[in-house]
Design an enzyme around this catalytic site. Structure first.
Site, short mmCIF file in Angstrom:
data_model
loop_
_atom_site.label_atom_id
_atom_site.label_comp_id
_atom_site.label_asym_id
_atom_site.label_seq_id
_atom_site.Cartn_x
_atom_site.Cartn_y
_atom_site.Cartn_z
CE1 TYR A 5 -20.44 32.36 -11.74
CE2 TYR A 5 -20.10 31.05 -9.75
CZ TYR A 5 -20.96 31.62 -10.69
OH TYR A 5 -22.32 31.47 -10.56
CB SER A 6 -17.40 33.16 -6.06
OG SER A 6 -16.05 33.02 -5.72
CB THR A 36 -21.37 32.35 -24.43
OG1 THR A 36 -22.15 31.59 -23.49
CG2 THR A 36 -21.49 33.85 -24.12
N PRO A 48 -13.50 12.42 -13.95
CG PRO A 48 -13.26 14.47 -15.06
CD PRO A 48 -14.07 13.21 -15.06
CB THR A 96 -23.78 31.81 -7.14
OG1 THR A 96 -23.20 30.62 -6.61
CG2 THR A 96 -22.71 32.90 -7.16
CG ASP A 97 -24.12 28.29 -2.99
OD1 ASP A 97 -23.46 28.44 -4.05
OD2 ASP A 97 -24.38 27.15 -2.53
CD GLU A 98 -19.41 28.68 -6.75
OE1 GLU A 98 -18.36 29.25 -7.03
OE2 GLU A 98 -19.79 27.62 -7.28
CB SER A 158 -17.11 38.15 -11.53
OG SER A 158 -17.71 36.89 -11.74
CE LYS A 159 -23.83 35.50 -10.44
NZ LYS A 159 -24.80 35.80 -11.54
#
Ligand code: NAD
Ligand code: DAU
Length: 352
Positions: free
Chosen positions: A158-159, A39, A213, A133-135, A161-162
């Protein structure tokens, strides 16, 4: 010395490429097969130094492609899988969640199914090691840290889905006996990280005198770890971790985003021979990330106690090495920032 064939998924990405390199070099008796569908985040340049090694093989392919996985399992008779392939950027999951559902959840289930089918009845010596992940644990207030028993509370696509993929990996262990391990790690930094993530994005912008940013007031906190230390933890957990267990991996190194960016500016001023304070002038506060998790902090005492792991590099030294790598690999940075990425950058930041 034992010989085995391992499948590493997502090995052309950031953490995956460091993991592939470590395994190919440290275990010449292992055969390492890297499957990655390249990707925007996957880049074979990341593995130039190992691509011609005899014990390494790259397969361009999608983890959702069950037929391909079947073929590879039949041909290579994998004894272990280290599963890193994923869509990994929170902001992209907010603007387009579907890829995260298909790759992170369905792709993981496709791998689990094929591993189960090929290993069933002969689970001894096999391992499905899922990198997470920790998320998945959600967001912390000012106090406390995530432990392996912190209830899951993911708050971004994202988190979520993980977290789903973690649950499914555990479900295959409890339901079918599949030998699994999961590790949940905090924020990584280091060479080859795609410059959509905070640290390489800021390095790139400071270098090019573009605004940095910072979301909201920059008060969100992350626990940073040098990617080589994560790869070492993956090696240790793969070889010595206990089946069915979860291990948290972290840096014991919490930074408010704004403090981290200021430190990075000071480092960059020195490296670029700018006047002290020059780079800080680029800091620009922009609209906050939707559902922005306030604080992550990892308690990795289980990993330390059971396997003796801890971060080897202090943060400032690691960050300087990260900066040095990006400054001396301008062509890598320029090539990954061209084309599609520029369009993403404009969509993500010009509207803020
Ligand atoms: P990355 O985005 O840099 O790399 C992901 C890789 O997976 C890319 O090479 C991509 O081409 C590949 N990939 C994506 N979809 C695929 C598919 N369908 N089939 C085959 N390959 C596919 O990600 P990263 O930052 O290196 O993260 C790797 C893993 O570690 C992820 O599972 C992520 O959730 C986890 N993780 C990352 C961090 C971090 O700070 N970056 C921290 C903890 C855990
Ligand atoms: O905690 C582990 C996770 O760390 C991994 O699972 C993810 O794959 C990885 O991307 C990372 O997620 P974060 O969202 O924490 O990382 P990111 O680099 O995107 O952002 C770090 C912090 O900086 C976060 O609080 C958001 C903020 N930020 C980010 C960007 C891209 C900014 O202020 N400005 C930015 O432009």
């Amino acid at each position: 010395m034992s010989t085995k064939t391992l499948l590493i998924t997502g090995g052309a990405g950031f953490i995956g490429s460091h993991t592939v390199r470590l395994f190919v070099n440290k275990y010449p008796n292992y055969r390492i097969v890297n499957i990655d569908n390249l990707t925007y985040a996957g880049n074979l340049e990341n593995l130039k130094d190992v691509e011609s090694k005899e014990n390494y093989k790259f397969i361009k392919g999608d983890i959702k492609d069950t037929n391909l996985l079947e073929k590879l399992f039949s041909e290579y008779k994998f004894e272990g899988i280290i599963h890193l392939a994923a869509e990994s950027h929170v902001d992209r999951s907010i603007s387009g969640p579907m890829e995260f559902i298909t790759t992170n959840i369905i792709g993981t289930v496709a791998l689990l199914n094929v591993a189960k089918k090929h290993w069933e009845g002969e689970y001894s010596g096999k391992l499905f090691y899922h990198i997470s992940t920790d998320e998945v644990y959600g967001s912390l207030d000012d106090k406390g840290k995530f432990t392996e028993t912190t209830p899951y509370n993911p708050r971004s696509p994202y988190s979520a889905s993980k977290a789903s993929s973690d649950h499914l990996v555990r479900a295959y262990h409890y339901t079918y006996g599949l030998p699994i391990i999961i590790s949940n790690c905090s924020n990584n930094h280091g060479p080859n990280q795609f410059p959509e993530k905070l640290i390489p994005l800021a390095i790139n912008n400071i270098k090019n005198n573009k605004p940095i940013p910072v979301y909201g007031k920059g008060e969100n906190i992350r626990d940073w770890l040098y990617v080589y230390d994560h790869a070492d933890a993956i090696d240790l957990i793969y070889h010595k971790g206990r089946i069915g267990e979860t291990y948290n991996v972290g840096g014991d190194n919490e930074w408010k985003n704004i403090d981290l960016i200021r430190l990075l500016c000071r480092i960059m001023d020195k490296k670029l021979n700018r006047n002290p304070g020059d780079s800080e002038k680029l800091i620009t506060f922009v609209k906050d990330r939707a559902g922005h998790d306030k604080r992550y902090a990892i308690d990795f005492s289980k990993l330390k106690k059971e396997l003796g792991w801890g971060p080897s590099v202090d943060f400032k030294t690691g960050l300087e090495k990260t900066v040095d790598w990006y400054l001396s690999n301008s062509s890598w940075l320029t090539s990954v920032c061209s084309g599609e990425y520029q369009k993403y950058y404009d969509r993500q930041y010009l509207k803020r």
